[in-house]
Design an enzyme around this catalytic site. Structure first.
Site, PDB file in Angstrom:
ATOM      1  N   GLY A  40       0.431   8.250  -6.030  1.00  0.00           N
ATOM      2  CA  GLY A  40      -0.010   6.645  -5.281  1.00  0.00           C
ATOM      3  C   GLY A  40      -1.320   7.369  -4.729  1.00  0.00           C
ATOM      4  O   GLY A  40      -2.312   8.424  -4.360  1.00  0.00           O
ATOM      5  N   LEU A  43      -4.901   3.903   0.112  1.00  0.00           N
ATOM      6  CA  LEU A  43      -5.857   4.749   0.802  1.00  0.00           C
ATOM      7  C   LEU A  43      -5.713   5.981   1.577  1.00  0.00           C
ATOM      8  O   LEU A  43      -5.956   6.420   1.615  1.00  0.00           O
ATOM      9  CB  LEU A  43      -6.320   3.408   2.735  1.00  0.00           C
ATOM     10  N   HIS A 266       5.468 -10.599   8.035  1.00  0.00           N
ATOM     11  CA  HIS A 266       3.955 -11.627   8.471  1.00  0.00           C
ATOM     12  C   HIS A 266       4.170 -12.960   8.998  1.00  0.00           C
ATOM     13  O   HIS A 266       4.714 -13.288   7.806  1.00  0.00           O
ATOM     14  CB  HIS A 266       3.252 -10.674   7.650  1.00  0.00           C
ATOM     15  N   SER A 284      -4.174 -13.882   6.255  1.00  0.00           N
ATOM     16  CA  SER A 284      -5.150 -13.199   7.387  1.00  0.00           C
ATOM     17  C   SER A 284      -4.639 -13.423   8.295  1.00  0.00           C
ATOM     18  O   SER A 284      -4.559 -14.783   9.217  1.00  0.00           O
ATOM     19  CB  SER A 284      -6.691 -13.000   7.227  1.00  0.00           C
ATOM     20  N   ARG A 330       3.093  -9.960  15.257  1.00  0.00           N
ATOM     21  CA  ARG A 330       3.639 -10.847  14.448  1.00  0.00           C
ATOM     22  C   ARG A 330       5.261 -10.614  14.459  1.00  0.00           C
ATOM     23  O   ARG A 330       5.196 -12.098  14.036  1.00  0.00           O
ATOM     24  CB  ARG A 330       3.838  -9.702  13.183  1.00  0.00           C
ATOM     25  N   GLU A 446       2.133   4.349   4.199  1.00  0.00           N
ATOM     26  CA  GLU A 446       3.150   3.184   4.796  1.00  0.00           C
ATOM     27  C   GLU A 446       5.076   4.202   3.553  1.00  0.00           C
ATOM     28  O   GLU A 446       6.011   3.779   4.231  1.00  0.00           O
ATOM     29  CB  GLU A 446       3.041   1.852   3.840  1.00  0.00           C
ATOM     30  N   ARG A 456       4.807  -3.350  13.242  1.00  0.00           N
ATOM     31  CA  ARG A 456       2.943  -2.642  13.320  1.00  0.00           C
ATOM     32  C   ARG A 456       1.907  -3.669  13.494  1.00  0.00           C
ATOM     33  O   ARG A 456       2.576  -4.727  13.565  1.00  0.00           O
ATOM     34  CB  ARG A 456       2.859  -2.811  12.092  1.00  0.00           C
TER      35      ARG A 456
END
Lengths: 658, 257
Positions: A40, A43, A266, A284, A330, A446, A456
């Site tokens: 992977g 990030l 979300h 967002s 959220r 993640e 989160r």
């Protein structure tokens, strides 16, 4: 097997410092002969591969996309948190730590979360040094904005493309190491098995997705940085290729799975338009800085939103949560939207949407701008025009994206939004060193379960991915590899590699030989519907029990009737997808088992039987203050191991944003 | 907005692999909703093909929100289709009407060999980045982020260049299959920032050299790249690239890399 989280002893704020000061090191000459596999390149993976390459390890990095730059971290929009306190608004490492623990509804480890808050500031420094073009003020210094669940401005951003800019930064670092020869890159490769020798992870079996060939790769350690499993719901904000396969293969090989049912829904996504929908698009959370969420006060009000007068609108988040208003976390915002829609107040043709309205922000910014420009007597139309320009600079790309997808202009009419699956807090169980229950097998970002508890906070996923890759694994992997310097590279004709490859090959053959009638996609859709209806925003005992049976039946049907066209050799995306859906069909069941066992509501896990009279989540700290870590014991058989969460510093209380 | 359904004729490029000869194949799709994205329309076709026992069309796609840069279709003679500053995945079917014929091809450039059908190999872009598209800073070397103020305009321009998604539409749109817009975006992003200064001269030379090695064509200032770029990367970046390159060559400091 007792779980040992290996949290260092000592006061909370010195645990990581002490760990770094005392962990084992590997000298440069030995690093050159130690091989590390990174699966992977988001990030977590790109930052880990680049950093380990810089340190001198021999790294092999793998991604299923055509380039490491495409990993789904790229789609993160809003920002990345860091306790810099550049805004002088009272932020600190402790506050970021506390907000994250509270935001996670007291289901995360104190030690991990404090470390995350500590290194957050280093991440921003590192990214700026790499040339990440964060938003800046006129004085040339970095700009910040707010995100949900906090009362400070600690979010760094690059318009609505923060994930893209951070990933490109890490990707460039990775390519630099590719050029230096410390990292070997394998794109269009998918990991399909972990190879263990004497109980330790020693490599992987990967499939070259272009040729269809299986490859064996040795590593002294293996890092899974493979993201989350939101696509088990079919519809999510994840990329089409995001999958659980690497993590699931590791799970079947002995890595425990932590809190699989903790899923983040979300609140602000573009609503579903029909059965053809292939994915959902996030708007967002940063939009909640300025957008106000509302529904009509009257049920079934079919007027255009702009025709509904102010006094007939219900700004339900501001009404229910005056302290945080539109910036509640959220999980809270999502449930509140579902509550209004279920009660018959939803808007749009499907009635499964609420409004996110920028009209008042446009007017507010317009007034500020007219004063700045020395036009205090500007007309309303001029003020609105100036306000639109300000909003465009802040959120332009998001507004454009909304307009392209829906064909509506969000500067003129409110956006319609509805919650959608976005992130999974659950993942492979890891200890403080990010090692799974299989020695030498790590999970970062993640893909692990570790830092976000049951929910989160916004702008924390980027933070965690980069923290794990840049600042945690470079230390913790040395602590393991220092004892492995005498292990020579194991040739891949070792029986363990041969056996693992045979297993993979048999699985692929089995899938290809079913030759049934139904497409992979149709099974994925059906699984997603079961998961969303029964293991989604609201869950109850009856639904979960039904879901478990339905998933088992669907899995049986899949193995009897799936049709995969094409061949094993060569480029065959249908076959790739079939393998991923097969794994989702197992994971989905475990998620339901986990959700069923957790008789409480916490964070994103809302069990309808456990709620207060006003609809807020009711935790059961005396019974469930633990990480549910599941061991694979055979098909449909999982054993629960509990890692109790001991809060030394924070006192868990009922989470309130009122 | 009024929604409707449509029937379409699709002419799609089919090619087994990089070595075989390709050809167009014609398909009919029915009841396509105007609310679908272009790729969702392709999904419908692929489901249809699977149900008929045929191989679906191979194409690259991932995020489907216009940011990963993986989708790459040449639609009716235009990279990413007719919408301005829009990737294939963000193109929606309300653009089309009942009875339309749509021709779909892969990116065509010798530096982007076809893998299968509409999927091409763009690893040449990765190699160009590896040749110098970075700032050499190891993890842990950074000073406090606010030690280095950057003028807002400068930062905004760097950001605008950095929004390139590496999709390759610029190459596909260019009659010369030049990668200048892609290379110039990265060179500009890093040259505009003070952090990029130490390697500024050798970066541009090395990246251009790699671009040539990969077999991309030369830039003849046609501007199709800018017109078709889904992220609106400006031609000004190519002008800057040329200045950077000439400056670097004249100063003689580009060698000794």
């Amino acid at each position: 097997m007792a779980l040992n989280s290996k949290i260092p002893a000592g006061p909370l704020d010195s645990k990581w410092k002490n760990y770094k000061a005392t962990c084992k090191l590997v000298n440069p000459a030995n690093k050159r002969s130690l091989e590390v596999i990174v699966v992977g390149t988001g990030l977590a993976g790109a930052s880990a591969a680049a950093s380990l390459g810089e340190m001198g390890y021999k790294v092999k990095a793998f991604c299923f996309q055509d380039s490491p730059r495409r990993a789904h971290s790229i789609a993160a929009q809003g920002g990345i948190n860091a306790a810099k306190n550049y805004q002088n608004d009272g932020d600190s490492t402790y506050r970021l730590f506390y907000d994250t623990i509270k935001g996670g509804d007291y289901r995360a480890r104190e030690g991990n979360v404090h470390r995350l808050a500590e290194v957050s500031a280093n991440i921003i420094d590192q990214c700026v040094a790499q040339g990440v073009p964060f938003a800046r003020e006129y004085g040339g210094l970095l700009s910040n904005r707010s995100f949900g669940g906090t009362q400070v401005q600690r979010t760094f951003y690059a318009a609505g493309q923060t994930g893209q800019q951070l990933l490109i930064g890490a990707y460039q670092g990775l390519e630099r190491q590719v050029a230096a020869g410390t990292v070997q890159m394998y794109s269009r490769h998918e990991m399909l098995e972990v190879v263990t020798i004497d109980g330790k992870a020693r490599g992987i079996i990967a499939r070259n997705l272009v040729t269809g060939e299986l490859e064996r790769h040795f590593g002294h350690a293996v890092l899974l940085c493979t993201g989350g499993y939101g696509n088990v719901f079919y519809l999510s904000t994840n990329a089409m290729g995001s999958n659980v396969t690497a993590a699931w293969k590791a799970h079947r090989k002995g890595a425990f799975f932590g809190n699989p049912c903790f899923t983040q829904i979300h609140p602000t996504c573009i609503p579903v338009t029909g059965d053809h929908q292939s994915k959902l698009t996030l708007m967002s959370e940063s939009l909640r800085n300025d957008g106000r969420i509302w529904v009509p006060k009257a049920k079934g009000d079919n007027r255009k939103p702009t025709d509904i007068p102010e006094e007939e609108r219900d700004y339900y988040l501001e009404r229910r949560y005056p302290a945080f208003g539109n910036l509640v976390p959220r999980d809270v915002a999502s449930r509140a939207a579902k509550e209004r829609c279920d009660a018959g107040y939803g808007v749009g043709s499907s009635k499964m949407a609420v409004y996110l309205d920028f009209a008042s922000a446009i007017e507010r910014y317009g007034k500020v701008e007219s004063n700045k420009q020395g036009k205090p007597n500007a007309s309303k139309a001029e003020i609105i025009a100036m306000g639109k320009d300000v909003v465009k600079e802040k959120y332009g790309n998001l507004f454009d994206m909304y307009a392209k997808i829906t064909g509506e202009n969000p500067y003129e009419v409110p956006m319609r939004i509805y919650p959608a699956v976005h992130y999974t807090m659950g993942g492979l169980w890891v200890d403080y060193e990010l090692m799974t229950t299989v020695p030498g097998l790590y999970a970062l970002g993640e893909a692990n379960f570790s830092d976000h508890g049951a929910n989160r906070l916004g702008a924390s996923a980027l933070m965690q991915g980069l923290a794990d890759g840049y600042f945690v694994i470079p230390y913790t992997i040395g602590n393991y590899l220092a004892d492995d310097i005498r292990t020579k590279s194991i040739p891949t004709d070792h029986p363990a590699f041969v056996a693992a490859e045979k297993e993979v090959s048999e699985r692929i053959n089995r899938l290809m030989n079913i030759k049934g009638k139904q497409s992979v996609e149709s099974f994925h859709k059906r699984l997603g519907k079961i998961m969303w209806d029964k293991c989604g925003m609201g869950r109850n005992e009856k639904g979960l029990k039904e879901a478990i049976e339905e998933i088992k039946a669907l899995r049986k049907e899949f193995y009897a009737d799936v049709r995969i066209p094409g061949e094993i050799i060569g480029f065959n995306p249908e076959l790739d997808k079939a393998g991923r859906v097969a794994d989702f069909l197992e994971l989905g069941e475990l998620m339901c088992i986990d959700a069923l066992h957790r008789n409480e509501s916490c964070g994103g896990h809302f069990r309808e039987e456990y709620q207060e009279e006003d609809g807020e989540a009711r935790r059961q700290d005396d019974k469930y203050m633990y990480v549910a870590s599941w061991e694979f014991k055979g098909d449909s058989q999982y054993e629960l191991h509990k890692e109790s969460l001991d809060y030394e510093v924070v006192h868990p209380s009922t989470r309130s944003y009122k | 907005m009024q929604h409707y359904t449509m029937n379409l004729t699709l002419k799609v490029w089919r090619q087994k692999n990089s070595k075989s000869q390709g050809a167009f194949e014609t398909f009919q799709v029915k009841d396509i909703s105007s609310e679908m994205s272009f790729l969702e329309m392709i999904d419908v076709l692929n489901e249809q093909l699977v149900s008929e026992g045929k191989e679906p069309i191979a194409f690259d796609h991932d995020c489907r929100e216009g940011i990963c840069g993986m989708c790459s279709m040449y639609i009716n003679g235009r990279a990413h289709g007719p919408w301005h500053e829009t990737t294939t995945c963000q193109l929606h079917m309300r653009e089309y009407k009942n009875g339309d014929t749509i021709v779909i091809e892969p990116w065509r450039a010798s530096a982007f060999p076809v893998i299968k059908d509409l999927a091409v190999d763009r690893t040449a872009f990765d190699r160009i980045i590896a040749a110098g598209g970075y700032i050499s800073v190891n993890t842990g070397n950074a000073v406090d982020a606010n030690c280095l103020p950057v003028e807002k305009q400068q930062a905004d321009d760097a950001f605008a260049a950095a929004t390139c998604i590496g999709c390759g539409a610029c190459v596909a749109a260019c009659p010369n299959a030049s990668a200048m817009l892609f290379v110039s975006a990265k060179v500009s992003h890093l040259a505009l920032l003070p952090q990029g200064e130490p390697e500024r001269k050798k970066r541009v030379v090395n990246m251009i050299s790699q671009m040539d090695t990969e077999g991309f064509g030369s830039c003849t200032n046609i501007g199709a790249c800018e017109a078709e770029c889904p992220k609106g990367i400006s031609l000004e970046n190519i002008a800057r690239l040329n200045r950077e390159y000439i400056g670097s060559m004249l100063s003689g400091s580009a060698t000794g890399v």
